[in-house]
Design a protein around this motif. Structure first.
Motif, short mmCIF file in Angstrom:
data_model
loop_
_atom_site.label_atom_id
_atom_site.label_comp_id
_atom_site.label_asym_id
_atom_site.label_seq_id
_atom_site.Cartn_x
_atom_site.Cartn_y
_atom_site.Cartn_z
N ASP A 1 0.99 -1.34 -0.01
CA ASP A 1 -0.12 0.05 0.06
C ASP A 1 0.88 1.27 -0.03
OD1 ASP A 1 -2.62 1.08 0.36
OD2 ASP A 1 -1.72 2.06 1.93
N HIS A 2 0.53 2.16 -0.97
CA HIS A 2 1.36 3.45 -1.17
C HIS A 2 1.51 4.15 0.16
CE1 HIS A 2 -2.12 5.93 -1.51
NE2 HIS A 2 -2.56 5.27 -2.53
N ASP A 3 0.36 4.34 0.99
CA ASP A 3 0.48 5.04 2.25
C ASP A 3 1.44 4.56 3.24
OD1 ASP A 3 -1.39 6.80 1.09
OD2 ASP A 3 -3.20 5.99 2.36
N ALA B 1 4.75 6.70 4.38
CA ALA B 1 4.88 6.99 5.82
C ALA B 1 6.39 6.73 6.08
CB ALA B 1 3.62 6.24 6.60
N ASP C 1 -2.32 1.36 -4.40
CA ASP C 1 -3.46 1.87 -3.43
C ASP C 1 -4.38 0.43 -3.06
OD1 ASP C 1 -5.66 2.75 -2.03
OD2 ASP C 1 -6.46 3.86 -3.76
#
Length: 131
Positions: free
Chosen positions: A42-44, A48, A96
């Protein structure tokens, strides 16, 4: 030898990976997916850790069975550890996975990683043995 247990009644084999970046580290839950050519996170979760498009290694199109190609890029993680193996500068695609967050799925452990393992899978017993 490492024995990894999974739920034989589940439709997915889930594994936890420890990932490190320039600013932080985290754990992500990934689907053991021999059908995914590349590991996708996941890109987030990756952003982070301090990665950004500045760290891009290359552009990629991720194609699923039913979805249109997803245009994204890859980065080399400083450290990627799961199933008893740690890889340095391991290349992953940023995707995503927001719609799977409620299932606590942060990505796919792809064939690019899985092919480095010598393993035996016993589905009925829920056992993955890594040699």
């Amino acid at each position: 030898m490492l024995e990894f247990r999974f739920d034989p009644q589940s439709q997915l084999i889930l594994t936890v990976a420890h990932i490190e970046g320039p600013n932080d580290n985290d754990q992500v839950q990934l689907v053991f997916d021999t059908g995914a050519a590349v590991t996708q996170i996941d890109h987030d979760s990756v952003l982070a850790l301090g990665y950004s498009e500045v760290n891009k290694l290359r552009d990629v199109d991720i194609s699923g069975v039913t979805d249109a190609p997803y245009e994204t890029y890859t980065v080399g993680l400083q450290s990627f550890s799961t199933l008893g193996l740690t890889l340095i500068n391991f290349e992953v695609a940023l995707v995503d996975f927001g719609k799977w967050k409620s299932d606590e799925i942060d990505g796919l452990l792809g064939w690019d990683f899985i092919r480095t393992l010598h393993y035996e899978q016993n589905g009925p017993k829920g056992l993955l043995t890594i040699y």
